[in-house]
Design an enzyme around this catalytic site. Structure first.
Site, PDB file in Angstrom:
ATOM      1  N   CYS A  36       0.929  -1.342   0.146  1.00  0.00           N
ATOM      2  CA  CYS A  36       0.148   0.041  -0.014  1.00  0.00           C
ATOM      3  C   CYS A  36       1.027   1.151  -0.125  1.00  0.00           C
ATOM      4  O   CYS A  36       1.719   1.379   1.134  1.00  0.00           O
ATOM      5  CB  CYS A  36      -0.946   0.024   1.146  1.00  0.00           C
ATOM      6  N   CYS A  75      -0.443   4.310   2.615  1.00  0.00           N
ATOM      7  CA  CYS A  75      -0.541   4.147   3.941  1.00  0.00           C
ATOM      8  C   CYS A  75      -0.115   2.648   4.384  1.00  0.00           C
ATOM      9  O   CYS A  75       0.913   2.213   4.312  1.00  0.00           O
ATOM     10  CB  CYS A  75      -1.737   4.639   4.589  1.00  0.00           C
ATOM     11  N   SER A  76      -1.214   1.753   5.000  1.00  0.00           N
ATOM     12  CA  SER A  76      -0.710   0.324   5.244  1.00  0.00           C
ATOM     13  C   SER A  76      -2.059  -0.290   5.203  1.00  0.00           C
ATOM     14  O   SER A  76      -2.109  -1.351   5.971  1.00  0.00           O
ATOM     15  CB  SER A  76      -0.152   0.393   6.636  1.00  0.00           C
ATOM     16  N   CYS A  77      -2.730  -0.089   4.013  1.00  0.00           N
ATOM     17  CA  CYS A  77      -4.094  -0.912   3.918  1.00  0.00           C
ATOM     18  C   CYS A  77      -3.624  -2.562   3.880  1.00  0.00           C
ATOM     19  O   CYS A  77      -2.643  -2.693   3.092  1.00  0.00           O
ATOM     20  CB  CYS A  77      -4.590  -0.577   2.492  1.00  0.00           C
TER      21      CYS A  77
END
Lengths: 101, 210
Positions: free
Chosen positions: B114, B117-119
């Site tokens: 991602c 962000c940090s999906c």
């Protein structure tokens, strides 16, 4: 053009736009202006660009996965010619590949 | 009380305490939490319970699904078609809006990042590892995936294409690794033990059977 209907079909060539929208957008800078192919229609989703600011994000908007050749993203890409990147793009960030941005 | 010598540092922390000073984000979180509690919007217990729920997922969930797919072609077809329903079949509650399974093949290796962000598919894999959240991985995985994979110890030959999946919007991705050679006759449970977290992100291959 209504944003309530999918405008692209699998296999369509599309250009990812830079619509200059500030704030919480989900189209990363590195992929803007690049050309690829619709890999799949993902469905209708509430618009995250509105939801991020406390709005409902309605009506839902079409989301696609776009497949791009790595060589078309990075001119100096070091890998195999068949390497690809797939990324999710909302309808209003796309134009038919023939049109200029 | 004892002449036992503690110079071997048994009780030394594994890393330095990192909560002595608040980051801006932590300060904002604590301020918001106080306001929600004082305003009667949520209780401290509700906030704690939600955090506990968020951390309930574990890579074992995805491993169970993939092991089932390896032994049951019909389940595999259902998982590729509708990952959320396939999770529900095994009693796994997926809270993600949309989950997609991408299958590794002899012709194509897949990996997930991602960049924004940090999906991450937390219901099936738990919280993301530190590398997944790092700016280095997020910027390099899309730019030089083969180099990144080599640093993880995975050398993909040029004859195999690499597809990088940017999990940048509403879908969450599970990579289904190929079943390793020499696993014929292994039980589903034994197979699940070969499927590591990083192999479901596409940054590793399943463990080779002993």
């Amino acid at each position: 053009m209504s944003e309530a209907e999918p405008s692209y079909a699998v296999g369509d060539r599309v250009r990812i736009l830079d619509i200059g929208k500030p704030g919480h957008v989900r189209t990363p800078t590195y992929i803007r202006h690049k050309v690829g192919t619709i890999e799949r229609f993902c469905g209708m989703f509430e618009n995250p660009e509105d939801k991020a600011y406390g709005r409902w994000g309605l009506p839902p908007i079409p989301l696609y996965r776009v497949q791009l050749k790595q060589d078309d993203i990075w001119p100096d890409y070091d890998g195999a010619p068949g390497d690809v990147l797939e990324i999710e793009i909302y309808d209003h960030w796309l134009a038919p590949a023939g049109e200029t941005t | 009380m004892s002449d036992h010598d503690h110079d071997h540092d048994d009780h030394a922390p594994t890393r330095e305490d990192d909560d002595l000073e608040l980051t801006e984000g932590e300060a904002r979180f604590l301020a918001l939490k106080s306001l929600l509690i004082e305003g009667g919007v949520m209780t401290a217990d509700e906030i704690r319970a939600r955090m506990e729920f968020n951390e309930r997922g574990s890579p074992h969930q995805a491993a169970r699904m993939i092991a089932r797919a390896w032994v049951d072609p019909d389940y595999k077809a259902r998982m590729l078609a509708d990952t959320k329903s396939a999770a529900a079949e095994l009693g796994i509650e997926a809270t993600e809006a949309a989950l997609v399974t991408i299958e590794n093949t002899p012709e194509r290796h897949n990996m997930v990042v991602c960049t924004l962000c940090s999906c991450y598919p937390r219901s099936l894999l738990g919280e993301p590892p530190a590398f997944y959240v790092s700016k280095a991985y997020r910027s390099r995985a899309v730019r030089e995936p083969r180099k990144v994979l080599r640093e993880f110890g995975v050398d993909i030959p040029d004859a195999v294409d690499i597809a990088v999946h940017d999990s940048n919007a509403d879908l969450r991705y599970v990579i289904m690794p190929m079943r390793p050679q020499g696993t014929e006759g292994m039980s589903e449970e034994e197979l699940a033990a070969l499927i590591t977290r990083d192999s479901v992100v596409g940054c590793a291959l399943p463990v080779e059977p002993a």
